[in-house]
Design an enzyme around this catalytic site. Structure first.
Site, PDB file in Angstrom:
ATOM      1  N   GLU A 178       9.052  36.648  -5.230  1.00  0.00           N
ATOM      2  CA  GLU A 178       8.787  36.380  -6.854  1.00  0.00           C
ATOM      3  C   GLU A 178       7.035  36.403  -6.981  1.00  0.00           C
ATOM      4  OE1 GLU A 178       9.906  32.235  -7.331  1.00  0.00           O
ATOM      5  OE2 GLU A 178      11.639  32.527  -6.309  1.00  0.00           O
ATOM      6  N   CYS A 227      10.478  32.076   4.091  1.00  0.00           N
ATOM      7  CA  CYS A 227       9.224  31.490   4.967  1.00  0.00           C
ATOM      8  C   CYS A 227       9.817  30.677   6.203  1.00  0.00           C
ATOM      9  CB  CYS A 227       8.418  30.489   3.946  1.00  0.00           C
ATOM     10  SG  CYS A 227       7.181  29.757   4.733  1.00  0.00           S
ATOM     11  N   CYS A 252       9.986  22.355  -0.278  1.00  0.00           N
ATOM     12  CA  CYS A 252       9.542  24.048  -0.836  1.00  0.00           C
ATOM     13  C   CYS A 252      11.028  24.597  -0.809  1.00  0.00           C
ATOM     14  CB  CYS A 252       8.602  24.530   0.160  1.00  0.00           C
ATOM     15  SG  CYS A 252       8.236  26.285  -0.410  1.00  0.00           S
ATOM     16  N   SER A 299      -2.736  23.575   2.405  1.00  0.00           N
ATOM     17  CA  SER A 299      -1.771  22.724   1.950  1.00  0.00           C
ATOM     18  C   SER A 299      -1.617  21.368   2.761  1.00  0.00           C
ATOM     19  CB  SER A 299      -0.216  23.277   1.962  1.00  0.00           C
ATOM     20  OG  SER A 299      -0.192  24.713   1.041  1.00  0.00           O
ATOM     21  N   HIS A 303      -1.291  17.819   1.790  1.00  0.00           N
ATOM     22  CA  HIS A 303      -0.012  17.085   1.484  1.00  0.00           C
ATOM     23  C   HIS A 303       0.256  15.565   2.145  1.00  0.00           C
ATOM     24  CE1 HIS A 303       0.965  20.676  -0.944  1.00  0.00           C
ATOM     25  NE2 HIS A 303       1.401  21.188   0.092  1.00  0.00           N
ATOM     26  N   CYS A 344       7.764  27.436  -5.754  1.00  0.00           N
ATOM     27  CA  CYS A 344       8.012  28.257  -4.784  1.00  0.00           C
ATOM     28  C   CYS A 344       9.356  28.923  -4.566  1.00  0.00           C
ATOM     29  CB  CYS A 344       7.430  28.232  -3.542  1.00  0.00           C
ATOM     30  SG  CYS A 344       5.718  27.702  -3.723  1.00  0.00           S
TER      31      CYS A 344
END
Ligand code: SAH
Length: 351
Positions: free
Chosen positions: A89, A109, A116, A213, A215, A332
């Site tokens: 994407e 991934c 995600c 990232s 978080h 994502c």
């Protein structure tokens, strides 16, 4: 088959010579390729040469299979088709300072973050530098003559630093003088925090913006959603960020997705601010994009603002990231999943 988008101008010249053509043809091919053209459009090459090349090389490894236009803003989500049948994407975002394209670096991934969608089926394979460039070239064509991509963010599917060699090759291709010639200052790479590669990147002369990232305000919370936190502690991640700032002179951007009941309290905000003290950085707060396969909750706007205020009270530079393309599976991996199994997501309208 040789993927020509993966090669520098010098390498394409060498490829031409190896194929029995004069080196200057390589320069011509290189500039056609960076304009998004395929062999049939390379009108200054003899037809016999174009036919010979078609059997030996790929000029454009990426095509746009689907695009979805948001109804609430100018965001367009695209699905890129790769030559082996895989797809990834991208997101085209229009800002006042130009067009930003979010690209993918892997099919899927393997980092396994709990929030995600990209990681749900693991990593199928890494993209080549030529495919990453191909994502930009196909979007430039899609945009037409009047517009082109100004900024690139490596924030689609994949962990860019898990594909280090190809990602850094891609950065070098962007800078080629007869190519699309993009300044690396317009490029941002986002990582979940692969410490050795962050340090290695700091030492290359590739001044991209490093986004991390995070978080979470500490390892205990981080381990709840990010398996990588078991491998590298936050202390190591932040030390690598300090090193990046020191080496490149550029501030680091932290991404922080607010997850209800996990990392979004004011106490978390105070703790985070404490950890970031003395680091040249900026925090991007992202309200969690809920993913149907994941059972995590978002937060209210009030909670976002409260978190933001705490960071500001500690003089930590922070903003709430504008949500774009919220209606078009912005998070994502969501579009790819919905196209691969369309019945499960009927709200996505493809054009
Ligand atoms: N692997 C890299 C690149 C992904 S970038 C990385 O981890 O940084 C995409 C960003 O969106 C990352 O910060 C990622 O953690 C975040 N993200 C993924 N899923 C999300 C979701 N459902 N809601 C909000 N942010 C999400």
């Amino acid at each position: 088959m040789t993927e020509l988008t993966r090669l520098t101008e010098e390498e394409i010249r060498a490829f031409c010579v190896a194929e029995g053509f004069p080196a200057f043809r390589g320069g011509q091919i290189f500039s056609w390729i960076h304009r998004g053209c395929d062999f049939d459009e390379m009108t200054n090459l003899p037809e016999a040469m174009r036919e010979a090349l078609k059997a030996r090389a790929i000029a454009q490894p990426v095509s746009i299979l689907t695009s979805v236009q948001s109804r609430i803003d100018d965001t367009v989500k695209v699905l890129f088709g790769l030559k082996d049948g895989n797809c990834v994407e991208g997101v085209i975002m229009r800002y006042h300072h130009g067009i930003t394209l979010c690209i993918s670096t892997q099919v899927g991934c393997r980092m396994g973050c709990a929030f995600c969608a990209s990681t749900l089926d693991g990593c199928i394979r890494s993209l080549t530098a030529g495919e990453m460039l191909g994502e930009i070239l196909s979007v430039n064509r899609f945009l037409g003559e009047k517009e082109h991509v100004h900024n690139v963010v490596l924030m689609g599917s994949g962990e860019p630093l898990d594909n280090y060699e190809e990602v850094t090759r891609f950065f070098r291709l962007l800078r080629e003088k007869n190519g699309i010639c993009m300044s690396l200052r317009n490029v941002s790479l986002s990582t979940c925090g692969l410490v050795p590669q962050m340090r290695r990147l700091a030492e290359e002369d590739l001044p991209v913006t490093l986004c991390v990232s995070l978080h979470a305000p500490n390892d205990t919370v981080r381990m709840r959603t990010m398996p990588i936190a078991k491998r590298y502690s936050m202390e190591e991640v932040l030390a690598a960020c300090h090193y990046y700032v020191e080496k490149t002179g550029r501030r680091v951007i932290f991404e922080y997705a607010l997850i209800g009941g996990v990392n979004a309290s004011e106490k978390d905000a105070h703790e985070l601010a404490g950890r970031l003290r003395g680091l040249q950085c900026h925090v991007n707060l992202i309200p969690l994009n809920t993913v149907k396969e994941r059972h995590l909750e978002g937060v209210s706007e009030k909670q976002v603002q409260a978190f933001l205020r705490v960071l500001e009270s500690h003089h930590v530079s922070a903003t709430r990231r504008r949500e774009m393309g919220d209606d078009i599976a912005g998070a994502c991996g969501q579009l790819r999943r919905s196209v691969m199994s369309p019945k499960e997501n009927e709200s996505t309208e493809t054009v």
